[in-house]
Design a protein around this motif. Structure first.
Motif, PDB file in Angstrom:
ATOM      1  N   ARG A 186      38.749  39.836  23.683  1.00  0.00           N
ATOM      2  CA  ARG A 186      38.591  39.240  25.012  1.00  0.00           C
ATOM      3  C   ARG A 186      39.960  38.940  25.612  1.00  0.00           C
ATOM      4  NH1 ARG A 186      35.200  36.437  28.485  1.00  0.00           N
ATOM      5  NH2 ARG A 186      36.144  34.640  29.561  1.00  0.00           N
ATOM      6  N   VAL A 187      40.130  39.297  26.875  1.00  0.00           N
ATOM      7  CA  VAL A 187      41.312  38.922  27.653  1.00  0.00           C
ATOM      8  C   VAL A 187      40.813  38.387  28.979  1.00  0.00           C
ATOM      9  CG1 VAL A 187      43.415  39.717  28.779  1.00  0.00           C
ATOM     10  CG2 VAL A 187      42.766  40.676  26.562  1.00  0.00           C
ATOM     11  N   SER A 188      41.318  37.240  29.389  1.00  0.00           N
ATOM     12  CA  SER A 188      40.925  36.679  30.678  1.00  0.00           C
ATOM     13  C   SER A 188      42.158  36.285  31.469  1.00  0.00           C
ATOM     14  CB  SER A 188      40.012  35.458  30.487  1.00  0.00           C
ATOM     15  OG  SER A 188      40.743  34.358  29.969  1.00  0.00           O
ATOM     16  N   ILE A 189      42.003  36.265  32.773  1.00  0.00           N
ATOM     17  CA  ILE A 189      43.040  35.746  33.649  1.00  0.00           C
ATOM     18  C   ILE A 189      42.467  34.547  34.379  1.00  0.00           C
ATOM     19  CG2 ILE A 189      44.285  37.910  33.913  1.00  0.00           C
ATOM     20  CD1 ILE A 189      42.830  38.348  36.544  1.00  0.00           C
ATOM     21  N   SER A 190      43.332  33.583  34.728  1.00  0.00           N
ATOM     22  CA  SER A 190      42.861  32.307  35.275  1.00  0.00           C
ATOM     23  C   SER A 190      43.678  31.922  36.508  1.00  0.00           C
ATOM     24  CB  SER A 190      42.970  31.202  34.223  1.00  0.00           C
ATOM     25  OG  SER A 190      42.387  31.606  33.009  1.00  0.00           O
ATOM     26  N   PRO A 191      43.476  32.614  37.622  1.00  0.00           N
ATOM     27  CA  PRO A 191      44.219  32.252  38.829  1.00  0.00           C
ATOM     28  C   PRO A 191      43.695  30.971  39.454  1.00  0.00           C
ATOM     29  CG  PRO A 191      42.698  34.035  39.295  1.00  0.00           C
ATOM     30  CD  PRO A 191      42.606  33.780  37.823  1.00  0.00           C
ATOM     31  N   SER A 192      44.559  30.292  40.196  1.00  0.00           N
ATOM     32  CA  SER A 192      44.175  29.078  40.905  1.00  0.00           C
ATOM     33  C   SER A 192      43.860  29.422  42.355  1.00  0.00           C
ATOM     34  CB  SER A 192      45.325  28.060  40.850  1.00  0.00           C
ATOM     35  OG  SER A 192      45.058  26.955  41.679  1.00  0.00           O
TER      36      SER A 192
END
Length: 404
Positions: free
Chosen positions: A95-101
């Motif tokens: 799993r790879v995730s990105i977490s932009p604001s």
């Protein structure tokens, strides 16, 4: 390849975060016919946040009202998952995730633009699971994943100017009843389920509290030793007619050196807690005790001016009811305290705080499996060693989540 729609408890923050939500997400899955699957999941959340801060401080900056439009405790998530077929009794996944604001400034400030919280692979077999990469830590993970403010705002952060601001995300109950689990680079082993019992141990990259080291009475930058961080967790879960129960005990230890401290201080912590679900009633309670972690587990106020690690503890209790499986109404109270004696003085300001406490009442309604509406109110109280600078903040937030 065939495009499928699969109902799953896919998570917003890695494995198990949606357990508290009680609603299924829709995850888009590609493949599956030959044993390989690629899926995506995520969320976008947004809140209108109004805070009213009253302070006994002489600074006028800390007596004010603020209004924001921002994301809550969770940033937005977009996760990519790969699952491989079982071969020789082993199942491999990643799993790879990105977490932009979504917050203002995220396109000009690199620190607030995007977080990379998850990038890990897992190997499952009859022996249990091995996890390699970056993911949520073991210590205090259940505390935050079962907290109602995970899907809300909770506490907002205090900036250097003294105003309330969420930064990239709000604080939820972090520092107001438990310490942050944090996202850590790690190598982890988890046992198989043993009649409800599970244990996990991990070696992790430690916190970088230190910026300088004292050698022969001279301070030198960028020269310091770094030790690994060790975490462990023991849990028990069971289901019965009409409900379920979960108990956990987590701990961590690491050596830390802070600012110009000579030698090192040991940072240790443990937390114990439980969740009970019966009918529509859901109750959670947890307690922690720590040293050298600060009020939030991120080092805030962790050391005194003479470089001694401060001890702290805290707890939170939460009680809620889920109506029709769709509307969760909950109230909670939590408190975090840092201890001191007459010799343990610090320079003042935020690092000088003694006690944080927060009461939260919230309504969390699942309109559909992909749309959650939230209304939440929190009353925050902070006591400082300098008693004339105590703060009280009321935070009202209205918003919600779109998830997939």
């Amino acid at each position: 390849m065939k495009l499928l729609k699969k109902s799953t408890l896919a998570t917003l923050v890695g494995a198990a975060a949606l357990t508290a939500a009680g609603a299924a997400n829709a995850t888009i899955v590609v493949g599956g016919e030959n044993g390989y699957e690629f899926s995506v999941d995520g969320n976008i959340n947004q809140f209108f946040i109004a805070s009213d801060q009253d302070s006994a401080s002489a600074s006028a900056n800390r007596d004010q009202d603020n209004q924001q439009v921002a994301n809550g405790l969770l940033p937005t998530f977009f996760g990519f998952n790969v699952a491989m077929p079982e071969i020789n009794g082993l199942k491999v996944a990643a799993r790879v995730s990105i977490s932009p604001s979504t917050n203002n400034g995220s396109y000009v400030n690199s620190d607030a633009a995007m977080e990379q919280r998850e990038a890990f692979a897992t190997v499952d077999g009859s022996f249990g699971q091995i996890m390699l990469g970056k993911g949520l830590g073991l210590y205090s993970a259940n505390n935050i994943l079962l907290d109602q403010t995970l899907y809300g705002v909770g506490a907002t952060g205090l900036t250097a100017a003294g105003d309330q601001n969420t930064g990239q995300t709000s604080l939820g109950r972090i520092g107001y009843g438990y310490e942050y689990a944090n996202w850590r680079s790690q190598i982890r082993y988890t046992t198989p389920d043993m009649n409800g019992f599970k244990a996990a141990v991990a070696v992790m990259d430690s916190d970088d509290f230190l910026t300088a080291k004292v050698v022969n009475s001279s301070t030198t930058s960028n020269q310091f030793e770094k030790d690994a961080r060790y975490e462990a967790s023991l849990s028990y879960a069971t289901a019965f007619d009409g409900g379920s129960m979960k108990l956990w005990l987590d701990g961590m230890t690491q050596d830390v050196r802070y600012s110009n401290a000579t030698g090192s201080e040991k940072s240790d912590a443990y937390t114990v807690g439980g969740q009970l679900v019966f009918g529509g009633i859901e109750a959670v309670a947890a307690y922690y005790d720590s040293k050298g972690q600060g009020v939030n587990g991120l080092g805030t106020g962790a050391f005194t001016a003479d470089n001694k690690a401060r001890e702290g503890d805290g707890y939170y209790a939460q009680l809620g009811y889920r109506f029709g499986g769709q509307t969760f109404v909950a109230a909670s109270y939590g408190k975090s305290t840092l201890d001191r004696d007459s010799a343990n003085t610090v320079a003042g300001g935020v690092a000088d705080l003694d006690t944080n406490s927060m009461t939260t009442i919230g309504i969390y309604h699942d309109v559909t499996a992909n749309l959650k509406l939230v209304a939440e109110y929190s009353k925050i109280e902070t006591e400082y060693h300098i008693q004339s600078s105590d703060d009280e903040v009321d935070v009202l937030s209205l918003g919600g989540f779109i998830s997939w």
